[in-house]
Scaffold this motif. Structure first.
Motif, PDB file in Angstrom:
ATOM      1  N   LEU A 331      -7.350  19.405   0.446  1.00  9.16           N
ATOM      2  CA  LEU A 331      -6.613  18.380  -0.681  1.00  9.16           C
ATOM      3  C   LEU A 331      -6.094  17.457   0.216  1.00  9.16           C
ATOM      4  O   LEU A 331      -5.772  17.388   1.555  1.00  9.16           O
ATOM      5  N   SER A 332      -5.899  16.082  -0.502  1.00 14.99           N
ATOM      6  CA  SER A 332      -5.205  14.775   0.236  1.00 14.99           C
ATOM      7  C   SER A 332      -4.592  14.086  -0.617  1.00 14.99           C
ATOM      8  O   SER A 332      -4.823  14.008  -1.832  1.00 14.99           O
ATOM      9  N   GLY A 333      -3.579  13.408   0.060  1.00 16.82           N
ATOM     10  CA  GLY A 333      -2.831  12.504  -0.925  1.00 16.82           C
ATOM     11  C   GLY A 333      -2.159  11.531  -0.049  1.00 16.82           C
ATOM     12  O   GLY A 333      -2.052  11.524   1.439  1.00 16.82           O
ATOM     13  N   ALA A 334      -1.823  10.384  -0.353  1.00 18.44           N
ATOM     14  CA  ALA A 334      -1.181   9.278   0.111  1.00 18.44           C
ATOM     15  C   ALA A 334      -0.043   8.377  -0.736  1.00 18.44           C
ATOM     16  O   ALA A 334      -0.260   8.407  -1.728  1.00 18.44           O
ATOM     17  N   LEU A 335       1.238   8.123  -0.318  1.00 13.77           N
ATOM     18  CA  LEU A 335       2.142   7.428  -0.889  1.00 13.77           C
ATOM     19  C   LEU A 335       2.228   6.340   0.069  1.00 13.77           C
ATOM     20  O   LEU A 335       2.464   6.139   1.183  1.00 13.77           O
ATOM     21  N   GLY A 336       2.797   5.233  -0.797  1.00 10.63           N
ATOM     22  CA  GLY A 336       3.082   3.974   0.135  1.00 10.63           C
ATOM     23  C   GLY A 336       3.424   2.902  -0.556  1.00 10.63           C
ATOM     24  O   GLY A 336       3.262   2.667  -1.829  1.00 10.63           O
ATOM     25  N   PHE A 337       3.483   1.610   0.233  1.00  6.75           N
ATOM     26  CA  PHE A 337       3.715   0.392  -0.392  1.00  6.75           C
ATOM     27  C   PHE A 337       2.652  -0.671   0.145  1.00  6.75           C
ATOM     28  O   PHE A 337       2.313  -0.530   1.436  1.00  6.75           O
ATOM     29  N   ASP A 338       1.938  -1.346  -0.731  1.00  5.44           N
ATOM     30  CA  ASP A 338       1.054  -2.310  -0.289  1.00  5.44           C
ATOM     31  C   ASP A 338       1.084  -3.615  -0.857  1.00  5.44           C
ATOM     32  O   ASP A 338       1.166  -3.676  -2.229  1.00  5.44           O
ATOM     33  N   THR A 339       1.325  -4.753  -0.403  1.00  3.55           N
ATOM     34  CA  THR A 339       1.358  -5.932  -1.042  1.00  3.55           C
ATOM     35  C   THR A 339       0.652  -7.193  -0.111  1.00  3.55           C
ATOM     36  O   THR A 339       0.481  -6.976   1.057  1.00  3.55           O
ATOM     37  N   THR A 340       0.155  -8.076  -0.835  1.00  5.60           N
ATOM     38  CA  THR A 340      -0.244  -9.262  -0.140  1.00  5.60           C
ATOM     39  C   THR A 340       0.673 -10.581  -0.511  1.00  5.60           C
ATOM     40  O   THR A 340       0.774 -11.408   0.088  1.00  5.60           O
ATOM     41  N   SER A 341       1.707 -10.263  -1.128  1.00  8.36           N
ATOM     42  CA  SER A 341       2.791 -11.383  -1.383  1.00  8.36           C
ATOM     43  C   SER A 341       3.977 -10.494  -2.171  1.00  8.36           C
ATOM     44  O   SER A 341       3.821  -9.444  -2.597  1.00  8.36           O
ATOM     45  N   SER A 343       7.681  -8.866  -2.282  1.00  7.30           N
ATOM     46  CA  SER A 343       8.595  -7.799  -1.548  1.00  7.30           C
ATOM     47  C   SER A 343       7.636  -6.641  -1.372  1.00  7.30           C
ATOM     48  O   SER A 343       7.089  -5.968  -2.196  1.00  7.30           O
ATOM     49  N   LEU A 344       7.526  -6.197  -0.050  1.00  7.45           N
ATOM     50  CA  LEU A 344       6.953  -4.848   0.293  1.00  7.45           C
ATOM     51  C   LEU A 344       7.538  -3.865  -0.475  1.00  7.45           C
ATOM     52  O   LEU A 344       6.688  -2.940  -1.087  1.00  7.45           O
ATOM     53  N   PHE A 345       8.841  -3.216  -0.269  1.00  5.47           N
ATOM     54  CA  PHE A 345       9.407  -2.203  -0.743  1.00  5.47           C
ATOM     55  C   PHE A 345       9.894  -2.434  -2.112  1.00  5.47           C
ATOM     56  O   PHE A 345      11.234  -2.645  -2.485  1.00  5.47           O
ATOM     57  N   SER A 346       8.942  -2.412  -3.299  1.00  7.06           N
ATOM     58  CA  SER A 346       9.319  -2.608  -4.475  1.00  7.06           C
ATOM     59  C   SER A 346       8.558  -1.927  -5.621  1.00  7.06           C
ATOM     60  O   SER A 346       7.370  -1.489  -5.014  1.00  7.06           O
ATOM     61  N   SER A 347       8.855  -1.702  -6.611  1.00  4.27           N
ATOM     62  CA  SER A 347       7.882  -0.915  -7.623  1.00  4.27           C
ATOM     63  C   SER A 347       6.602  -1.464  -7.930  1.00  4.27           C
ATOM     64  O   SER A 347       5.699  -0.607  -8.137  1.00  4.27           O
ATOM     65  N   ARG A 348       6.767  -2.780  -7.727  1.00  2.00           N
ATOM     66  CA  ARG A 348       5.226  -3.300  -8.033  1.00  2.00           C
ATOM     67  C   ARG A 348       4.234  -3.093  -6.842  1.00  2.00           C
ATOM     68  O   ARG A 348       2.893  -3.241  -6.992  1.00  2.00           O
ATOM     69  N   SER A 349       4.842  -2.897  -5.437  1.00  2.00           N
ATOM     70  CA  SER A 349       4.217  -2.813  -4.474  1.00  2.00           C
ATOM     71  C   SER A 349       3.655  -1.103  -3.991  1.00  2.00           C
ATOM     72  O   SER A 349       3.123  -0.973  -3.211  1.00  2.00           O
TER      73      SER A 349
END
Length: 498
Positions: A331-341, A343-349
Protein backbone atom coordinates in the motif's frame (compact mmCIF):
# COMPACT_ATOMS: atom_id res chain seq x y z
CA UNK A 1 -18.40 15.73 -1.27
CA UNK A 2 -18.84 14.28 2.23
CA UNK A 3 -20.42 11.10 0.86
CA UNK A 4 -17.47 10.58 -1.44
CA UNK A 5 -15.01 10.99 1.42
CA UNK A 6 -17.00 8.60 3.59
CA UNK A 7 -17.04 5.98 0.84
CA UNK A 8 -13.30 6.35 0.30
CA UNK A 9 -12.66 6.02 4.02
CA UNK A 10 -14.72 2.84 4.26
CA UNK A 11 -12.91 1.36 1.28
CA UNK A 12 -9.51 2.17 2.80
CA UNK A 13 -10.49 0.67 6.17
CA UNK A 14 -11.80 -2.48 4.49
CA UNK A 15 -8.58 -2.86 2.55
CA UNK A 16 -6.54 -2.34 5.70
CA UNK A 17 -8.58 -4.92 7.63
CA UNK A 18 -8.18 -7.45 4.81
CA UNK A 19 -4.44 -6.81 4.72
CA UNK A 20 -4.12 -7.31 8.46
CA UNK A 21 -6.02 -10.60 8.29
CA UNK A 22 -3.83 -11.79 5.46
CA UNK A 23 -0.74 -10.76 7.38
CA UNK A 24 -1.73 -13.14 10.17
CA UNK A 25 -0.75 -16.08 7.97
CA UNK A 26 2.82 -17.32 8.06
CA UNK A 27 4.01 -20.14 5.82
CA UNK A 28 6.92 -22.47 6.41
CA UNK A 29 7.99 -24.84 9.19
CA UNK A 30 7.59 -23.89 12.83
CA UNK A 31 10.88 -24.29 14.63
CA UNK A 32 11.27 -27.04 17.21
CA UNK A 33 14.56 -27.14 19.11
CA UNK A 34 16.65 -30.29 18.58
CA UNK A 35 16.85 -33.14 21.02
CA UNK A 36 20.32 -34.09 22.23
CA UNK A 37 20.30 -37.34 24.15
CA UNK A 38 23.63 -37.43 25.95
CA UNK A 39 24.26 -40.00 28.64
CA UNK A 40 26.13 -39.13 31.82
CA UNK A 41 29.80 -38.31 31.44
CA UNK A 42 32.17 -41.21 32.01
CA UNK A 43 34.84 -39.08 33.67
CA UNK A 44 34.28 -36.85 36.69
CA UNK A 45 36.47 -35.34 39.39
CA UNK A 46 38.43 -38.11 41.13
CA UNK A 47 39.31 -38.46 44.80
CA UNK A 48 42.62 -36.72 44.13
CA UNK A 49 40.71 -33.60 43.05
CA UNK A 50 38.49 -31.93 45.63
CA UNK A 51 35.04 -31.45 44.12
CA UNK A 52 33.52 -28.05 44.77
CA UNK A 53 30.21 -26.34 44.19
CA UNK A 54 29.59 -25.50 40.55
CA UNK A 55 27.67 -22.29 41.28
CA UNK A 56 30.58 -20.88 43.27
CA UNK A 57 33.23 -21.63 40.67
CA UNK A 58 31.98 -21.45 37.10
CA UNK A 59 31.20 -17.75 36.73
CA UNK A 60 34.59 -16.51 38.02
CA UNK A 61 36.49 -19.76 38.32
CA UNK A 62 39.93 -18.07 38.17
CA UNK A 63 39.41 -16.71 41.69
CA UNK A 64 39.43 -20.31 42.96
CA UNK A 65 43.21 -20.49 42.46
CA UNK A 66 43.64 -17.99 45.33
CA UNK A 67 46.26 -16.14 43.29
CA UNK A 68 45.64 -12.35 43.16
CA UNK A 69 48.04 -11.91 40.24
CA UNK A 70 46.18 -14.55 38.20
CA UNK A 71 42.83 -12.92 38.96
CA UNK A 72 44.22 -9.52 37.99
CA UNK A 73 45.64 -10.80 34.69
CA UNK A 74 42.43 -12.57 33.68
CA UNK A 75 40.33 -9.51 34.45
CA UNK A 76 42.75 -7.28 32.55
CA UNK A 77 42.52 -9.60 29.55
CA UNK A 78 38.72 -9.52 29.69
CA UNK A 79 38.81 -5.72 29.78
CA UNK A 80 41.44 -5.15 27.08
CA UNK A 81 41.51 -8.14 24.72
CA UNK A 82 41.06 -7.12 21.10
CA UNK A 83 39.40 -10.36 19.96
CA UNK A 84 36.77 -9.74 22.62
CA UNK A 85 36.38 -6.13 21.47
CA UNK A 86 35.85 -7.38 17.91
CA UNK A 87 33.22 -9.86 19.09
CA UNK A 88 31.34 -7.02 20.83
CA UNK A 89 31.38 -5.09 17.56
CA UNK A 90 29.99 -8.13 15.75
CA UNK A 91 27.15 -8.34 18.27
CA UNK A 92 26.32 -4.67 17.66
CA UNK A 93 26.27 -5.29 13.91
CA UNK A 94 23.98 -8.29 14.30
CA UNK A 95 21.62 -6.40 16.61
CA UNK A 96 21.47 -3.54 14.12
CA UNK A 97 20.69 -5.99 11.30
CA UNK A 98 17.93 -7.56 13.42
CA UNK A 99 16.48 -4.13 14.16
CA UNK A 100 16.50 -3.30 10.46
CA UNK A 101 14.79 -6.58 9.57
CA UNK A 102 12.11 -5.93 12.18
CA UNK A 103 11.55 -2.43 10.81
CA UNK A 104 10.60 -3.96 7.45
CA UNK A 105 7.27 -4.97 9.02
CA UNK A 106 6.29 -1.35 9.62
CA UNK A 107 5.27 1.41 7.20
CA UNK A 108 7.88 3.73 5.78
CA UNK A 109 7.04 7.43 5.94
CA UNK A 110 9.05 10.01 3.99
CA UNK A 111 8.83 13.77 3.89
CA UNK A 112 9.68 15.38 0.61
CA UNK A 113 9.85 18.90 -0.72
CA UNK A 114 10.89 20.37 -4.03
CA UNK A 115 10.93 23.65 -5.85
CA UNK A 116 11.71 24.37 -9.49
CA UNK A 117 11.76 27.32 -11.84
CA UNK A 118 11.67 27.19 -15.64
CA UNK A 119 11.71 29.83 -18.38
CA UNK A 120 10.22 28.31 -21.50
CA UNK A 121 11.35 28.94 -25.01
CA UNK A 122 8.87 30.90 -27.08
CA UNK A 123 9.73 28.59 -29.98
CA UNK A 124 9.31 25.41 -27.96
CA UNK A 125 6.36 23.00 -28.38
CA UNK A 126 4.37 24.48 -25.49
CA UNK A 127 4.75 28.07 -26.63
CA UNK A 128 4.03 27.09 -30.24
CA UNK A 129 0.66 25.64 -29.22
CA UNK A 130 -0.31 28.15 -26.54
CA UNK A 131 1.20 31.04 -28.36
CA UNK A 132 1.55 34.45 -26.89
CA UNK A 133 -2.18 34.44 -26.07
CA UNK A 134 -3.81 35.65 -22.90
CA UNK A 135 -2.70 33.81 -19.73
CA UNK A 136 0.44 32.38 -21.24
CA UNK A 137 3.47 32.84 -19.02
CA UNK A 138 6.80 31.53 -20.14
CA UNK A 139 8.06 31.61 -16.52
CA UNK A 140 6.90 28.54 -14.52
CA UNK A 141 7.44 28.02 -10.80
CA UNK A 142 6.45 24.68 -9.19
CA UNK A 143 6.59 24.05 -5.43
CA UNK A 144 5.41 20.99 -3.52
CA UNK A 145 5.80 19.61 -0.02
CA UNK A 146 4.28 16.73 1.95
CA UNK A 147 4.67 13.26 3.45
CA UNK A 148 4.39 9.94 1.64
CA UNK A 149 4.04 6.44 3.06
CA UNK A 150 4.45 2.88 1.82
CA UNK A 151 3.77 -0.42 3.51
CA UNK A 152 4.37 -3.96 2.34
CA UNK A 153 1.71 -6.20 3.84
CA UNK A 154 3.34 -9.37 5.15
CA UNK A 155 0.78 -11.67 3.55
CA UNK A 156 2.70 -14.96 3.82
CA UNK A 157 4.93 -14.06 6.75
CA UNK A 158 8.17 -13.74 4.79
CA UNK A 159 9.11 -10.48 6.48
CA UNK A 160 8.38 -11.90 9.91
CA UNK A 161 10.44 -14.97 9.11
CA UNK A 162 13.37 -12.80 8.03
CA UNK A 163 13.03 -10.68 11.17
CA UNK A 164 13.01 -13.78 13.39
CA UNK A 165 16.02 -15.19 11.54
CA UNK A 166 17.94 -11.95 12.03
CA UNK A 167 17.09 -11.95 15.74
CA UNK A 168 18.33 -15.53 16.04
CA UNK A 169 21.54 -14.58 14.28
CA UNK A 170 21.99 -11.72 16.75
CA UNK A 171 21.53 -14.20 19.63
CA UNK A 172 24.15 -16.42 18.02
CA UNK A 173 26.54 -13.47 17.78
CA UNK A 174 25.99 -12.77 21.49
CA UNK A 175 26.74 -16.43 22.27
CA UNK A 176 29.89 -16.17 20.17
CA UNK A 177 30.92 -13.17 22.26
CA UNK A 178 30.49 -15.20 25.42
CA UNK A 179 32.48 -18.02 23.82
CA UNK A 180 35.28 -15.57 23.05
CA UNK A 181 35.17 -14.40 26.66
CA UNK A 182 35.62 -18.00 27.85
CA UNK A 183 38.54 -18.53 25.47
CA UNK A 184 40.26 -15.29 26.51
CA UNK A 185 39.93 -16.04 30.23
CA UNK A 186 41.15 -19.62 29.77
CA UNK A 187 44.05 -18.63 27.50
CA UNK A 188 45.18 -15.89 29.91
CA UNK A 189 45.10 -18.31 32.85
CA UNK A 190 46.86 -20.99 30.81
CA UNK A 191 49.66 -18.61 29.80
CA UNK A 192 50.04 -17.38 33.38
CA UNK A 193 50.29 -20.93 34.74
CA UNK A 194 52.88 -21.78 32.12
CA UNK A 195 54.87 -18.70 33.15
CA UNK A 196 54.84 -19.87 36.76
CA UNK A 197 55.73 -23.38 35.65
CA UNK A 198 58.75 -22.28 33.63
CA UNK A 199 59.85 -20.00 36.46
CA UNK A 200 59.67 -22.93 38.88
CA UNK A 201 61.68 -25.10 36.52
CA UNK A 202 64.26 -22.34 36.15
CA UNK A 203 64.49 -22.14 39.94
CA UNK A 204 65.07 -25.92 40.05
CA UNK A 205 67.76 -25.53 37.40
CA UNK A 206 69.40 -22.75 39.45
CA UNK A 207 69.39 -24.89 42.57
CA UNK A 208 70.77 -27.82 40.60
CA UNK A 209 73.56 -25.64 39.19
CA UNK A 210 74.49 -24.59 42.73
CA UNK A 211 74.50 -28.24 43.83
CA UNK A 212 76.63 -29.29 40.88
CA UNK A 213 79.07 -26.44 41.53
CA UNK A 214 79.34 -27.66 45.12
CA UNK A 215 79.95 -31.20 43.88
CA UNK A 216 82.64 -30.02 41.45
CA UNK A 217 84.40 -28.18 44.27
CA UNK A 218 84.19 -31.29 46.43
CA UNK A 219 85.80 -33.42 43.68
CA UNK A 220 88.54 -30.84 43.15
CA UNK A 221 89.25 -30.78 46.90
CA UNK A 222 89.52 -34.57 46.91
CA UNK A 223 91.75 -34.42 43.85
CA UNK A 224 94.04 -31.92 45.57
CA UNK A 225 94.14 -34.27 48.56
CA UNK A 226 95.05 -37.18 46.27
CA UNK A 227 91.75 -39.01 46.88
CA UNK A 228 90.23 -38.47 43.39
CA UNK A 229 91.24 -38.75 39.78
CA UNK A 230 91.17 -36.22 36.96
CA UNK A 231 88.42 -38.22 35.28
CA UNK A 232 86.12 -37.48 38.18
CA UNK A 233 86.73 -33.73 37.79
CA UNK A 234 85.80 -33.99 34.11
CA UNK A 235 82.63 -35.95 34.96
CA UNK A 236 81.54 -33.43 37.60
CA UNK A 237 82.25 -30.53 35.24
CA UNK A 238 80.19 -32.20 32.48
CA UNK A 239 77.28 -32.59 34.90
CA UNK A 240 77.47 -28.86 35.79
CA UNK A 241 77.50 -27.86 32.12
CA UNK A 242 74.51 -30.14 31.48
CA UNK A 243 72.53 -28.39 34.21
CA UNK A 244 73.45 -24.97 32.81
CA UNK A 245 72.35 -26.10 29.33
CA UNK A 246 68.78 -26.57 30.56
CA UNK A 247 68.39 -22.83 31.21
CA UNK A 248 68.23 -21.28 27.68
CA UNK A 249 65.30 -23.43 26.39
CA UNK A 250 63.35 -22.65 29.56
CA UNK A 251 64.06 -18.94 29.18
CA UNK A 252 62.84 -19.03 25.56
CA UNK A 253 59.60 -20.76 26.55
CA UNK A 254 59.11 -18.34 29.47
CA UNK A 255 59.50 -15.27 27.28
CA UNK A 256 57.10 -16.67 24.69
CA UNK A 257 54.38 -17.09 27.31
CA UNK A 258 55.03 -13.60 28.69
CA UNK A 259 54.63 -12.21 25.19
CA UNK A 260 51.47 -14.27 24.73
CA UNK A 261 50.04 -12.80 27.92
CA UNK A 262 50.70 -9.24 26.78
CA UNK A 263 48.92 -9.81 23.46
CA UNK A 264 45.98 -11.41 25.28
CA UNK A 265 45.80 -8.24 27.38
CA UNK A 266 45.81 -6.10 24.24
CA UNK A 267 49.31 -4.72 24.71
CA UNK A 268 52.66 -4.85 22.94
CA UNK A 269 54.86 -7.75 24.11
CA UNK A 270 57.02 -6.69 27.00
CA UNK A 271 54.49 -4.33 28.58
CA UNK A 272 53.63 -6.34 31.68
CA UNK A 273 56.59 -8.75 31.80
CA UNK A 274 58.23 -6.93 34.71
CA UNK A 275 55.16 -7.44 36.89
CA UNK A 276 55.68 -11.20 36.65
CA UNK A 277 59.44 -11.15 37.11
CA UNK A 278 59.23 -12.08 40.79
CA UNK A 279 59.02 -15.83 41.18
CA UNK A 280 56.03 -17.24 43.07
CA UNK A 281 54.97 -20.82 43.52
CA UNK A 282 52.71 -22.58 41.04
CA UNK A 283 49.05 -22.32 42.15
CA UNK A 284 47.52 -25.56 43.34
CA UNK A 285 44.53 -27.28 41.77
CA UNK A 286 41.36 -25.45 42.86
CA UNK A 287 38.01 -27.04 43.60
CA UNK A 288 36.29 -28.13 40.40
CA UNK A 289 32.65 -29.08 39.81
CA UNK A 290 32.38 -32.79 40.43
CA UNK A 291 28.75 -33.25 39.38
CA UNK A 292 28.60 -31.81 35.86
CA UNK A 293 25.55 -33.02 33.97
CA UNK A 294 25.24 -33.11 30.16
CA UNK A 295 22.11 -30.93 30.21
CA UNK A 296 23.98 -28.26 32.19
CA UNK A 297 26.78 -28.25 29.64
CA UNK A 298 24.33 -28.07 26.73
CA UNK A 299 22.59 -25.06 28.21
CA UNK A 300 25.76 -23.25 29.28
CA UNK A 301 28.33 -23.71 26.54
CA UNK A 302 28.15 -20.70 24.19
CA UNK A 303 29.25 -22.70 21.14
CA UNK A 304 26.22 -24.98 21.54
CA UNK A 305 23.92 -22.01 22.15
CA UNK A 306 25.27 -20.31 19.01
CA UNK A 307 24.85 -23.46 16.91
CA UNK A 308 21.27 -23.88 18.12
CA UNK A 309 20.40 -20.24 17.39
CA UNK A 310 21.84 -20.53 13.88
CA UNK A 311 19.78 -23.68 13.39
CA UNK A 312 16.68 -21.70 14.41
CA UNK A 313 17.64 -18.92 11.98
CA UNK A 314 18.06 -21.37 9.12
CA UNK A 315 14.59 -22.77 9.87
CA UNK A 316 13.11 -19.26 9.57
CA UNK A 317 14.91 -18.79 6.25
CA UNK A 318 12.94 -21.74 4.85
CA UNK A 319 9.67 -19.93 5.61
CA UNK A 320 11.01 -16.73 4.09
CA UNK A 321 11.87 -18.60 0.89
CA UNK A 322 8.47 -20.35 0.77
CA UNK A 323 6.70 -16.99 1.15
CA UNK A 324 7.86 -16.09 -2.35
CA UNK A 325 5.28 -18.57 -3.70
CA UNK A 326 2.61 -16.14 -2.49
CA UNK A 327 1.65 -12.65 -3.68
CA UNK A 328 3.26 -9.50 -2.35
CA UNK A 329 0.85 -6.69 -1.49
CA UNK A 330 1.94 -3.12 -0.91
CA UNK A 331 0.00 0.00 0.00
CA UNK A 332 1.17 3.54 -0.67
CA UNK A 333 -0.14 7.02 -0.18
CA UNK A 334 0.91 10.64 -0.18
CA UNK A 335 -0.43 13.93 1.12
CA UNK A 336 0.87 17.38 0.44
CA UNK A 337 0.63 20.73 -1.24
CA UNK A 338 1.54 21.47 -4.85
CA UNK A 339 1.26 24.78 -6.66
CA UNK A 340 2.65 26.68 -9.58
CA UNK A 341 1.12 29.94 -8.46
CA UNK A 342 -0.53 31.41 -5.44
CA UNK A 343 -0.24 30.31 -1.84
CA UNK A 344 1.34 26.88 -1.21
CA UNK A 345 -0.47 26.08 2.02
CA UNK A 346 -4.09 26.52 0.92
CA UNK A 347 -7.03 24.24 0.28
CA UNK A 348 -6.70 24.74 -3.48
CA UNK A 349 -3.05 23.52 -3.32
CA UNK A 350 -3.83 20.38 -1.26
CA UNK A 351 -3.25 17.04 -3.01
CA UNK A 352 -3.69 13.41 -1.93
CA UNK A 353 -2.75 10.10 -3.53
CA UNK A 354 -3.42 6.50 -2.50
CA UNK A 355 -2.93 3.14 -4.14
CA UNK A 356 -1.88 -0.46 -3.85
CA UNK A 357 0.21 -2.92 -5.81
CA UNK A 358 0.15 -6.68 -6.21
CA UNK A 359 3.18 -8.67 -7.31
CA UNK A 360 3.05 -12.44 -7.77
CA UNK A 361 5.84 -14.56 -9.18
CA UNK A 362 3.73 -16.95 -11.21
CA UNK A 363 6.42 -18.16 -13.58
CA UNK A 364 10.15 -17.80 -12.90
CA UNK A 365 11.67 -20.99 -14.32
CA UNK A 366 11.96 -22.62 -10.87
CA UNK A 367 13.81 -19.80 -9.14
CA UNK A 368 11.64 -19.97 -6.01
CA UNK A 369 11.95 -23.77 -5.98
CA UNK A 370 15.73 -23.42 -6.01
CA UNK A 371 15.68 -20.84 -3.21
CA UNK A 372 13.52 -23.10 -1.03
CA UNK A 373 15.77 -26.09 -1.72
CA UNK A 374 18.81 -24.00 -0.85
CA UNK A 375 17.21 -22.87 2.43
CA UNK A 376 16.36 -26.47 3.35
CA UNK A 377 19.91 -27.52 2.56
CA UNK A 378 21.27 -24.76 4.82
CA UNK A 379 18.94 -25.96 7.58
CA UNK A 380 20.20 -29.54 7.23
CA UNK A 381 23.78 -28.26 7.41
CA UNK A 382 22.99 -26.20 10.53
CA UNK A 383 21.43 -29.26 12.20
CA UNK A 384 24.54 -31.34 11.49
CA UNK A 385 26.77 -28.56 12.84
CA UNK A 386 24.65 -28.34 15.99
CA UNK A 387 24.93 -32.07 16.61
CA UNK A 388 28.66 -31.90 15.98
CA UNK A 389 28.96 -29.05 18.50
CA UNK A 390 27.18 -31.18 21.10
CA UNK A 391 29.50 -34.13 20.50
CA UNK A 392 32.55 -31.87 20.56
CA UNK A 393 31.42 -30.42 23.88
CA UNK A 394 31.03 -33.90 25.35
CA UNK A 395 34.50 -34.80 24.06
CA UNK A 396 35.98 -31.67 25.64
CA UNK A 397 34.44 -32.47 29.02
CA UNK A 398 35.57 -36.10 28.97
CA UNK A 399 39.10 -35.19 27.90
CA UNK A 400 39.36 -32.37 30.43
CA UNK A 401 38.34 -34.52 33.38
CA UNK A 402 40.51 -37.48 32.44
CA UNK A 403 43.44 -35.11 31.92
CA UNK A 404 42.91 -33.47 35.30
CA UNK A 405 42.47 -36.74 37.17
CA UNK A 406 45.50 -38.46 35.65
CA UNK A 407 47.74 -35.40 35.96
CA UNK A 408 46.83 -35.09 39.65
CA UNK A 409 47.74 -38.73 40.19
CA UNK A 410 51.00 -38.24 38.28
CA UNK A 411 51.93 -35.23 40.44
CA UNK A 412 51.51 -37.30 43.60
CA UNK A 413 53.65 -40.09 42.17
CA UNK A 414 56.34 -37.66 41.02
CA UNK A 415 56.47 -36.02 44.45
CA UNK A 416 57.04 -39.41 46.04
CA UNK A 417 59.75 -40.13 43.46
CA UNK A 418 61.50 -36.81 44.16
CA UNK A 419 61.42 -37.41 47.91
CA UNK A 420 63.03 -40.81 47.41
CA UNK A 421 65.65 -39.45 45.00
CA UNK A 422 66.59 -36.63 47.39
CA UNK A 423 67.38 -39.23 50.05
CA UNK A 424 69.25 -41.36 47.51
CA UNK A 425 71.34 -38.43 46.31
CA UNK A 426 72.22 -37.28 49.85
CA UNK A 427 73.23 -40.80 50.83
CA UNK A 428 75.30 -41.15 47.65
CA UNK A 429 77.21 -37.95 48.37
CA UNK A 430 77.89 -39.08 51.96
CA UNK A 431 79.10 -42.46 50.70
CA UNK A 432 81.33 -40.76 48.14
CA UNK A 433 82.85 -38.57 50.84
CA UNK A 434 83.55 -41.72 52.79
CA UNK A 435 85.14 -43.30 49.70
CA UNK A 436 82.76 -46.28 49.64
CA UNK A 437 81.31 -45.56 46.17
CA UNK A 438 82.58 -43.96 42.97
CA UNK A 439 81.64 -40.54 41.65
CA UNK A 440 79.65 -42.18 38.88
CA UNK A 441 77.04 -43.32 41.40
CA UNK A 442 76.71 -39.75 42.73
CA UNK A 443 76.38 -38.34 39.22
CA UNK A 444 73.68 -40.86 38.32
CA UNK A 445 71.69 -40.01 41.44
CA UNK A 446 72.07 -36.30 40.70
CA UNK A 447 70.87 -36.64 37.11
CA UNK A 448 67.83 -38.65 38.17
CA UNK A 449 66.93 -36.07 40.80
CA UNK A 450 67.25 -33.16 38.37
CA UNK A 451 65.05 -34.89 35.82
CA UNK A 452 62.41 -35.84 38.41
CA UNK A 453 62.23 -32.35 39.98
CA UNK A 454 61.91 -30.75 36.55
CA UNK A 455 59.16 -33.18 35.58
CA UNK A 456 57.38 -32.57 38.88
CA UNK A 457 57.17 -28.82 38.38
CA UNK A 458 56.15 -29.26 34.76
CA UNK A 459 53.30 -31.53 35.87
CA UNK A 460 52.28 -29.26 38.74
CA UNK A 461 51.77 -26.51 36.18
CA UNK A 462 50.10 -29.06 33.92
CA UNK A 463 47.66 -30.05 36.67
CA UNK A 464 46.63 -26.43 37.19
CA UNK A 465 46.26 -26.01 33.43
CA UNK A 466 44.11 -29.15 33.35
CA UNK A 467 41.79 -27.52 35.89
CA UNK A 468 41.52 -24.53 33.55
CA UNK A 469 40.64 -26.94 30.73
CA UNK A 470 37.82 -28.38 32.87
CA UNK A 471 36.32 -24.94 33.47
CA UNK A 472 36.66 -24.13 29.80
CA UNK A 473 34.99 -27.39 28.76
CA UNK A 474 32.10 -26.78 31.15
CA UNK A 475 31.51 -23.31 29.71
CA UNK A 476 32.69 -21.40 32.76
CA UNK A 477 33.69 -17.77 32.62
CA UNK A 478 30.47 -15.84 32.06
CA UNK A 479 27.73 -14.83 34.44
CA UNK A 480 24.47 -16.71 34.10
CA UNK A 481 22.62 -13.41 34.47
CA UNK A 482 23.91 -12.31 31.05
CA UNK A 483 20.86 -12.42 28.72
CA UNK A 484 21.19 -14.96 25.93
CA UNK A 485 17.87 -15.20 24.14
CA UNK A 486 17.73 -18.84 23.23
CA UNK A 487 14.82 -21.27 23.44
CA UNK A 488 16.88 -24.42 23.44
CA UNK A 489 15.17 -27.46 24.89
CA UNK A 490 17.24 -30.60 24.98
CA UNK A 491 14.23 -32.88 25.42
CA UNK A 492 12.11 -32.18 22.33
CA UNK A 493 12.05 -33.51 18.80
CA UNK A 494 14.21 -32.49 15.88
CA UNK A 495 13.07 -29.58 13.69
CA UNK A 496 10.59 -30.53 11.01
CA UNK A 497 9.83 -28.97 7.66
CA UNK A 498 6.53 -28.44 5.93
Amino acid sequence: MNSINTKALKTALSSLALSVMLAGCMVGPDYVAPKSELTEFHNKASDQVKAGQQALQLDRWWTGFNDPMLANIVQRALDQNLDLAASVARVNQARAAASGAGAQLLPTVDLGASASAQRQSLRGPTASVAGPGPGFDRNIHDTNIGPSASWEIDVAGGLRRNAAAAENEADAAEADRLGTRIIVAADAADAYLQVRGFQARLEIARQQIETDEHLLKLVKDRYDAGAAQGLEIAQADALLKSARATVPPLQIALQQQLNRLDVLMGQQPGTYAQQLAKYTDIPGIPAVPGDAEPTDVLRRRPDIIAAERRLAASNERIGAAISDYYPKVSLSGALGFDTTSGSLFSSRSFTALGGGTLRWRLFDFGKVDAEVAQAKGANAEALALYRQAVLKAAEDVENAFVGLNQTAIHVIQLQEQVDALVKSRDLSEQAYRAGSITLTDVLDADRLLLSARDELDANRAGAARSAVAVYRALGGGWESSVPVNHNQDVAVANPTTK
